[in-house]
Enzyme design. Structure first.
Site, PDB file in Angstrom:
ATOM      1  N   CYS A 172      13.473 -18.261  31.433  1.00 44.04           N
ATOM      2  CA  CYS A 172      12.034 -18.329  31.712  1.00 44.04           C
ATOM      3  C   CYS A 172      11.665 -19.523  32.600  1.00 44.04           C
ATOM      4  O   CYS A 172      10.628 -19.528  33.249  1.00 44.04           O
ATOM      5  CB  CYS A 172      11.245 -18.402  30.412  1.00 44.04           C
ATOM      6  SG  CYS A 172      11.651 -17.044  29.317  1.00 44.04           S
ATOM      7  N   HIS A 203       4.299 -20.023  32.113  1.00 43.49           N
ATOM      8  CA  HIS A 203       5.161 -18.864  31.878  1.00 43.49           C
ATOM      9  C   HIS A 203       4.472 -17.946  30.872  1.00 43.49           C
ATOM     10  O   HIS A 203       3.818 -18.404  29.939  1.00 43.49           O
ATOM     11  CB  HIS A 203       6.521 -19.338  31.344  1.00 43.49           C
ATOM     12  CG  HIS A 203       7.321 -18.240  30.743  1.00 43.49           C
ATOM     13  ND1 HIS A 203       7.599 -17.090  31.433  1.00 43.49           N
ATOM     14  CD2 HIS A 203       7.881 -18.089  29.509  1.00 43.49           C
ATOM     15  CE1 HIS A 203       8.308 -16.284  30.654  1.00 43.49           C
ATOM     16  NE2 HIS A 203       8.488 -16.866  29.488  1.00 43.49           N
ATOM     17  N   ASN A 260       6.352 -10.109  29.028  1.00 40.09           N
ATOM     18  CA  ASN A 260       7.108 -11.294  29.431  1.00 40.09           C
ATOM     19  C   ASN A 260       8.177 -10.871  30.442  1.00 40.09           C
ATOM     20  O   ASN A 260       9.104 -10.147  30.098  1.00 40.09           O
ATOM     21  CB  ASN A 260       7.758 -11.902  28.173  1.00 40.09           C
ATOM     22  CG  ASN A 260       8.579 -13.145  28.462  1.00 40.09           C
ATOM     23  OD1 ASN A 260       8.872 -13.463  29.621  1.00 40.09           O
ATOM     24  ND2 ASN A 260       8.975 -13.846  27.405  1.00 40.09           N
TER      25      ASN A 260
HETATM   26  N1  ACO Z   1       5.815  -4.316  15.329  1.00 38.58           N
HETATM   27  C1  ACO Z   1       5.456  -4.302  14.043  1.00 38.58           C
HETATM   28  N2  ACO Z   1       5.933  -5.183  13.134  1.00 38.58           N
HETATM   29  C2  ACO Z   1       6.812  -6.089  13.574  1.00 38.58           C
HETATM   30  C3  ACO Z   1       7.227  -6.168  14.915  1.00 38.58           C
HETATM   31  C4  ACO Z   1       6.686  -5.221  15.800  1.00 38.58           C
HETATM   32  N3  ACO Z   1       7.013  -5.209  17.102  1.00 38.58           N
HETATM   33  N4  ACO Z   1       8.096  -7.177  15.032  1.00 38.58           N
HETATM   34  C5  ACO Z   1       8.230  -7.739  13.821  1.00 38.58           C
HETATM   35  N5  ACO Z   1       7.469  -7.082  12.932  1.00 38.58           N
HETATM   36  C6  ACO Z   1       7.304  -7.338  11.507  1.00 38.58           C
HETATM   37  C7  ACO Z   1       8.502  -8.026  10.906  1.00 38.58           C
HETATM   38  O1  ACO Z   1       9.480  -7.081  10.546  1.00 38.58           O
HETATM   39  C8  ACO Z   1       7.885  -8.706   9.701  1.00 38.58           C
HETATM   40  O2  ACO Z   1       7.719  -7.777   8.682  1.00 38.58           O
HETATM   41  P1  ACO Z   1       7.944  -8.198   7.146  1.00 38.58           P
HETATM   42  O3  ACO Z   1       6.928  -9.260   6.874  1.00 38.58           O
HETATM   43  O4  ACO Z   1       7.734  -6.931   6.410  1.00 38.58           O
HETATM   44  O5  ACO Z   1       9.353  -8.727   7.089  1.00 38.58           O
HETATM   45  C9  ACO Z   1       6.501  -9.103  10.196  1.00 38.58           C
HETATM   46  O6  ACO Z   1       6.235  -8.252  11.335  1.00 38.58           O
HETATM   47  C10 ACO Z   1       6.425 -10.547  10.625  1.00 38.58           C
HETATM   48  O7  ACO Z   1       7.570 -10.821  11.454  1.00 38.58           O
HETATM   49  P2  ACO Z   1       7.803 -12.209  12.076  1.00 38.58           P
HETATM   50  O8  ACO Z   1       9.007 -12.187  12.952  1.00 38.58           O
HETATM   51  O9  ACO Z   1       7.717 -13.254  11.014  1.00 38.58           O
HETATM   52  O10 ACO Z   1       6.531 -12.274  13.009  1.00 38.58           O
HETATM   53  P3  ACO Z   1       5.855 -13.510  13.623  1.00 38.58           P
HETATM   54  O11 ACO Z   1       4.520 -13.647  13.045  1.00 38.58           O
HETATM   55  O12 ACO Z   1       6.746 -14.695  13.671  1.00 38.58           O
HETATM   56  O13 ACO Z   1       5.667 -12.998  15.119  1.00 38.58           O
HETATM   57  C11 ACO Z   1       6.582 -13.277  17.292  1.00 38.58           C
HETATM   58  C12 ACO Z   1       6.785 -12.661  15.921  1.00 38.58           C
HETATM   59  C13 ACO Z   1       5.314 -12.694  17.915  1.00 38.58           C
HETATM   60  C14 ACO Z   1       7.764 -12.954  18.181  1.00 38.58           C
HETATM   61  C15 ACO Z   1       6.425 -14.790  17.083  1.00 38.58           C
HETATM   62  O14 ACO Z   1       7.495 -15.307  16.339  1.00 38.58           O
HETATM   63  C16 ACO Z   1       6.291 -15.525  18.332  1.00 38.58           C
HETATM   64  O15 ACO Z   1       5.268 -15.506  18.967  1.00 38.58           O
HETATM   65  N6  ACO Z   1       7.342 -16.254  18.733  1.00 38.58           N
HETATM   66  C17 ACO Z   1       7.355 -16.938  19.987  1.00 38.58           C
HETATM   67  C18 ACO Z   1       8.441 -16.421  20.743  1.00 38.58           C
HETATM   68  C19 ACO Z   1       8.056 -15.645  21.959  1.00 38.58           C
HETATM   69  O16 ACO Z   1       6.931 -15.325  22.229  1.00 38.58           O
HETATM   70  N7  ACO Z   1       9.066 -15.377  22.708  1.00 38.58           N
HETATM   71  C20 ACO Z   1       8.913 -14.688  23.924  1.00 38.58           C
HETATM   72  C21 ACO Z   1      10.208 -14.635  24.617  1.00 38.58           C
HETATM   73  S1  ACO Z   1      10.890 -16.193  24.753  1.00 38.58           S
HETATM   74  C22 ACO Z   1      10.257 -16.968  26.033  1.00 38.58           C
HETATM   75  O17 ACO Z   1       9.879 -16.360  26.997  1.00 38.58           O
HETATM   76  C23 ACO Z   1      10.152 -18.388  25.892  1.00 38.58           C
END
Ligand code: ACO
Length: 352
Positions: A132, A279, A309
């Protein structure tokens, strides 16, 4: 981390070097619009979950089995950037090509772009792997070659085709809903006016968390690099995997650091800034950073809602779009900032 570590700029002790500027911008995304609800045909997800957690509404993906690689998207973006700069492919002396999704395992995608675009035989072609943060690293590299006088016309590209390498099952949904395909390009030339140039770039990395956002295969440390039974036997280790909360935590720390570093380096304040172009990893990350730093919403350009992304392509696509929409123009101070796998992070401050 000391503010000078990883920074690139003229210092009081160095002889004055010439500066570089962006002379042309271009971007390209494939025509297939994949809406959040479309993803439900492959995985258990919902429009509501994706919008709420990431801000993404839709993304562009290349057509399946059409043989489209990142260099094809880069070709369209580069043609537009060249036209915008009033230059032709034959004028380009160096290409810096940033991607984490190369057309093939090797050689790098830069030579494929060279061939398709018609960049002269014998030009310097450099592929970089800073995910990224790739476009900011690329800008910095181009800037160094121009500053030292080695080259006068450098094409910097960020291009990705993620969609062909995602785990579209429910197991991979946390990652797969995030990514889109696209490309952006910039042509760098020497700046005639020292006040309107790439002012400084700031590059950083920390390998401690390398496995928090990665794809393990193809891998030279495994024999063979790509096991014959790709799926099943690999248990999904060929797909990108991410510790989302870790990534979020590091991103919202490193992005403000890099932005403040660029400001401090140039004696500028956030009030001087016309636009921050971060980004596009996740709208929530960018909103969190802007709020924490006190940057008003209308000074942050976000387009992840429409493109997802696109990793190395996200900043040049956003920069091109923001300028084309008339939100930034000649004389404006613009900060680019990125955080990504590696972890890598960095910023660039430019006056258009
Ligand atoms: N649709 C529906 N439910 C989902 C999905 C989806 N696509 N993905 C995960 N879930 C569920 C999980 O299974 C989990 O269910 P559970 O509670 O029954 O176990 C629940 O949603 C919560 O999952 P988490 O992984 O804890 O979700 P979180 O709130 O952390 O959100 C996310 C995930 C959005 C990826 C978050 O961690 C985040 O924003 N991270 C930052 C990373 C990022 O944005 N990276 C982008 C690429 S990296 C870069 O470019 C730098």
């Amino acid at each position: 981390m000391g503010s000078d570590q990883g920074a690139s700029d003229m210092t009081d002790h160095a002889p004055a070097l010439r500066r570089s500027r962006i002379a042309g911008l271009g971007s390209h995304v494939p025509p297939w619009v994949v809406k959040n609800d479309d993803l439900k045909q492959w995985m258990d997800t919902s429009d509501e979950w994706i919008r709420e957690r990431t801000g993404i509404v839709e993304r562009r993906w290349v057509e399946r089995d059409a043989g489209v690689g990142g260099s094809d998207l880069a070709l369209s973006a580069s043609k537009k950037a060249l036209a915008d700069a009033g230059l032709e492919a034959k004028d380009i002396q160096m290409v810096v090509y940033a991607t984490l999704s190369p057309d093939v395992h090797f050689p790098g995608s830069g030579v494929f772009l060279q061939r398709k675009l018609g960049v002269p035989v014998g030009a310097a072609i450099l592929d970089i792997r800073q995910q990224c943060t790739g476009f900011i690293y690329g800008l910095s590299i181009a800037d160094q070659f121009i500053k030292t006088g080695m080259y006068d016309r450098v094409l910097v590209v960020g291009a990705e085709v993620h969609s062909t390498g995602l785990d579209l099952s429910t197991t991979g949904r946390d990652v797969s809903v995030l990514f889109g395909d696209g490309a952006g390009a910039a042509v760098l030339v020497p700046a005639e006016d020292e006040r309107r140039c790439l002012l400084s770039t700031h590059l950083h990395a920390d390998g401690a968390n390398a496995e928090d956002l990665w794809a393990e295969f193809p891998a030279s440390r495994h024999h063979p690099h790509v096991p014959v039974a790709m799926t099943g036997a690999l248990e999904g280790r060929q797909f990108p995997r991410m510790k989302g909360k870790q990534v979020f935590k590091h991103a919202v720390t490193r992005l403000p650091e890099a932005i403040f570093e660029a400001m401090a380096r140039n004696g500028a304040t956030l009030a001087d800034l016309k636009m921050l172009i971060p980004h596009q990893a996740n709208l929530r990350i960018n909103e969190f950073v802007a709020k924490m730093m006190g940057i008003p919403e209308d000074k942050v350009w976000n387009n992840i809602q429409r493109f997802g992304n696109t990793t190395a392509a996200s900043i040049p696509i956003a920069l091109d779009e923001c300028r084309s929409a008339g939100h930034i123009g000649p004389g404006d101070l613009v900060c680019l900032a990125a955080f990504g796998a590696g972890f890598t992070w960095g910023s660039a401050l430019l006056r258009l």
